[in-house]
Design a protein around this motif. Structure first.
Motif, PDB file in Angstrom:
ATOM      1  N   ILE A  31     -64.248 -61.711   9.304  1.00 57.34           N
ATOM      2  CA  ILE A  31     -63.025 -61.719   9.266  1.00 57.34           C
ATOM      3  C   ILE A  31     -62.000 -63.135   8.924  1.00 57.34           C
ATOM      4  O   ILE A  31     -61.170 -62.824   9.408  1.00 57.34           O
ATOM      5  CB  ILE A  31     -63.909 -62.243  11.035  1.00 57.34           C
ATOM      6  CG1 ILE A  31     -64.025 -61.407  11.740  1.00 57.34           C
ATOM      7  CG2 ILE A  31     -62.022 -62.710  11.974  1.00 57.34           C
ATOM      8  CD1 ILE A  31     -64.510 -61.162  13.421  1.00 57.34           C
ATOM      9  N   ASN A  32     -62.957 -64.295   8.390  1.00 55.02           N
ATOM     10  CA  ASN A  32     -62.052 -65.194   8.429  1.00 55.02           C
ATOM     11  C   ASN A  32     -61.916 -65.096   6.425  1.00 55.02           C
ATOM     12  O   ASN A  32     -60.689 -65.368   6.531  1.00 55.02           O
ATOM     13  CB  ASN A  32     -63.411 -66.067   8.066  1.00 55.02           C
ATOM     14  CG  ASN A  32     -63.666 -66.794   9.322  1.00 55.02           C
ATOM     15  OD1 ASN A  32     -62.697 -67.154  10.011  1.00 55.02           O
ATOM     16  ND2 ASN A  32     -64.515 -66.933   9.407  1.00 55.02           N
ATOM     17  N   LYS A  35     -58.937 -62.969   7.266  1.00 58.32           N
ATOM     18  CA  LYS A  35     -57.575 -64.337   7.895  1.00 58.32           C
ATOM     19  C   LYS A  35     -56.480 -64.874   7.080  1.00 58.32           C
ATOM     20  O   LYS A  35     -55.795 -64.537   6.986  1.00 58.32           O
ATOM     21  CB  LYS A  35     -58.059 -65.216   8.504  1.00 58.32           C
ATOM     22  CG  LYS A  35     -57.095 -66.361  10.210  1.00 58.32           C
ATOM     23  CD  LYS A  35     -58.190 -67.502  10.553  1.00 58.32           C
ATOM     24  CE  LYS A  35     -56.902 -68.564  11.598  1.00 58.32           C
ATOM     25  NZ  LYS A  35     -57.496 -69.054  11.981  1.00 58.32           N
ATOM     26  N   ASP A  99     -62.115 -56.723   5.325  1.00 53.70           N
ATOM     27  CA  ASP A  99     -61.895 -57.578   5.810  1.00 53.70           C
ATOM     28  C   ASP A  99     -61.071 -57.958   6.949  1.00 53.70           C
ATOM     29  O   ASP A  99     -60.446 -58.522   7.830  1.00 53.70           O
ATOM     30  CB  ASP A  99     -62.167 -59.102   4.926  1.00 53.70           C
ATOM     31  CG  ASP A  99     -63.067 -58.443   4.330  1.00 53.70           C
ATOM     32  OD1 ASP A  99     -64.176 -58.089   4.891  1.00 53.70           O
ATOM     33  OD2 ASP A  99     -63.126 -59.605   2.988  1.00 53.70           O
ATOM     34  N   TYR A 103     -59.828 -58.699  10.676  1.00 52.27           N
ATOM     35  CA  TYR A 103     -59.882 -59.370  11.212  1.00 52.27           C
ATOM     36  C   TYR A 103     -58.604 -59.067  12.312  1.00 52.27           C
ATOM     37  O   TYR A 103     -58.597 -59.772  12.916  1.00 52.27           O
ATOM     38  CB  TYR A 103     -58.602 -60.327  10.229  1.00 52.27           C
ATOM     39  CG  TYR A 103     -57.834 -61.543  10.997  1.00 52.27           C
ATOM     40  CD1 TYR A 103     -58.110 -62.492  11.263  1.00 52.27           C
ATOM     41  CD2 TYR A 103     -56.708 -61.403  10.552  1.00 52.27           C
ATOM     42  CE1 TYR A 103     -57.488 -63.723  12.080  1.00 52.27           C
ATOM     43  CE2 TYR A 103     -55.517 -62.358  11.097  1.00 52.27           C
ATOM     44  CZ  TYR A 103     -56.101 -63.207  11.535  1.00 52.27           C
ATOM     45  OH  TYR A 103     -55.047 -64.102  12.198  1.00 52.27           O
TER      46      TYR A 103
END
Ligand code: HEC
Ligand code: HEC
Length: 207
Positions: A31-32, A35, A99, A103
Motif C-alpha cells: 500500500i505504501n 501511495k 502496489d 493502495y
C-alpha cells in the motif's frame, strides 16, 4: 462428545482453514509503495481516489484489488483501450500495478447521489430485476444488492460517477470494451440507451 473429540474436531477445522488460506490467491501489493506511485494518478482520479474534475474519469477508491490489477494490465497490453490510460499503464511493472491496486483498494469510496429521482427509479427496476422481455440479466445477481461486487470476478459498481458508468455500458454494448471475455458485452448489447442512462443514474447513489 468427549473433550479429546472436541479437540480433534477443532484441529480438523483449523487444518481446513489453513488449506483454504493457502489456496486463496496471494496478492503481494504494498500500500505504501502504491501511495508514492499514485501521485501521478491523482490529477484524474483524485488525491483520495474519488474522481477528478471530469465525471467520465472513474473513482477507484475501495475497488477490489484483483479487478484493479486486471484493468491496469488490460490497459498496458491494449486489450482495454483508452488513450489516456494506455499512456499511464504502459510503463508500469507487474509489481507497480499490484502496489497501485493495493493502495486504491484501501481507500474509502465516497458514494455519489442520483440527480434525477425519476430516472433512478427506472434504473432500480433494471438493476434489481433486469428486463425479462429483452433478456437483460439483473445486475444485482453478479454485482450484489448494494453494488459492492464479489471479488475476485465481479467489480464494485456502486457510488460511481454516472457518466463514467454510462460510457462503459455503451462501450460494452458496441464491443469497444471487450476485455472481459463477453460477459458484460452480451448484457449491454440487449440494453436500450434509455435503460443504460437510467441504471447508471441509479448506481451513482447506490452504496
Ligand atoms: C489523464 C487522466 C488520467 C490519469 C493521469 C490516470 N488515469 Fe486512470 N483512467 C482515466 C480515464 C479517462 C479512465 C476511463 C477509461 C475508459 O473509459 O475506459 C481511467 C480508468 C482507470 C482504471 C479502470 C477503472 C475501472 O473501474 O475499470 C484504472 C484501474 C485506472 N484508471 C488506474 C489509474 C492509475 C493507477 C493511474 C496512475 C498510475 C491512472 N489511472 C492515471 C484517466 C486517467
Ligand atoms: C453474469 C454476471 C454479471 C451481470 C449479470 C452483470 N455484470 Fe456487470 N460486470 C460483470 C463482470 C465480470 C465485469 C468485469 C468486466 C471486466 O473485467 O472488464 C462487470 C463490469 C461491469 C461494469 C464496469 C465497471 C467499471 O468499473 O468499469 C459496469 C458499469 C457493469 N458491470 C454494470 C452492470 C450492469 C448495469 C448490469 C445489469 C444490467 C450488470 N453489470 C450485470 C459481470 C456481470
Amino acid at each position: 462428545m468427549s473433550f479429546t473429540n472436541v479437540l480433534a474436531r477443532l484441529a480438523r477445522v483449523a487444518g481446513l482453514m489453513m488449506v483454504v488460506l493457502a489456496v486463496a490467491p496471494a496478492i503481494a501489493g504494498d500500500i505504501n509503495a502504491g501511495k508514492t506511485k499514485a501521485t501521478v494518478c491523482a490529477a484524474c482520479h483524485g488525491a483520495d481516489g474519488n474522481g477528478g474534475a471530469d465525471p467520465s474519469w472513474p473513482k477507484l477508491a475501495g475497488q477490489h484489488e484483483n479487478y484493479l490489477i486486471a484493468q491496469l494490465t488490460a490497459f498496458k497490453t491494449g486489450t482495454r483501450q483508452n488513450p489516456l490510460m494506455a499512456g499511464m499503464a504502459a510503463g508500469l511493472s507487474k509489481k507497480e500495478i499490484e502496489d497501485l491496486a493495493a493502495y486504491f483498494s484501501s481507500l474509502t469510496l465516497r458514494a455519489g447521489a442520483a440527480k434525477s429521482e425519476d430516472l433512478a427509479k427506472k434504473g432500480e427496476h433494471v438493476y434489481r430485476g433486469g428486463n425479462a422481455k429483452t433478456g437483460v440479466s439483473a445486475c444485482m445477481s453478479c454485482h450484489g444488492p448494494s453494488g459492492h461486487g464479489v471479488p475476485p470476478r465481479f467489480p464494485k459498481i456502486s457510488g460511481q460517477n454516472a457518466s463514467y458508468t454510462e460510457g462503459q455500458l455503451l462501450a460494452f454494448k458496441s464491443s469497444k470494451r471487450a476485455s472481459d471475455g463477453e460477459i458484460m458485452t452480451r448484457i449491454a448489447f440487449r440494453m436500450s440507451e434509455g435503460e443504460i442512462k437510467a441504471v447508471s443514474e441509479y448506481m451513482a447513489g447506490l452504496h
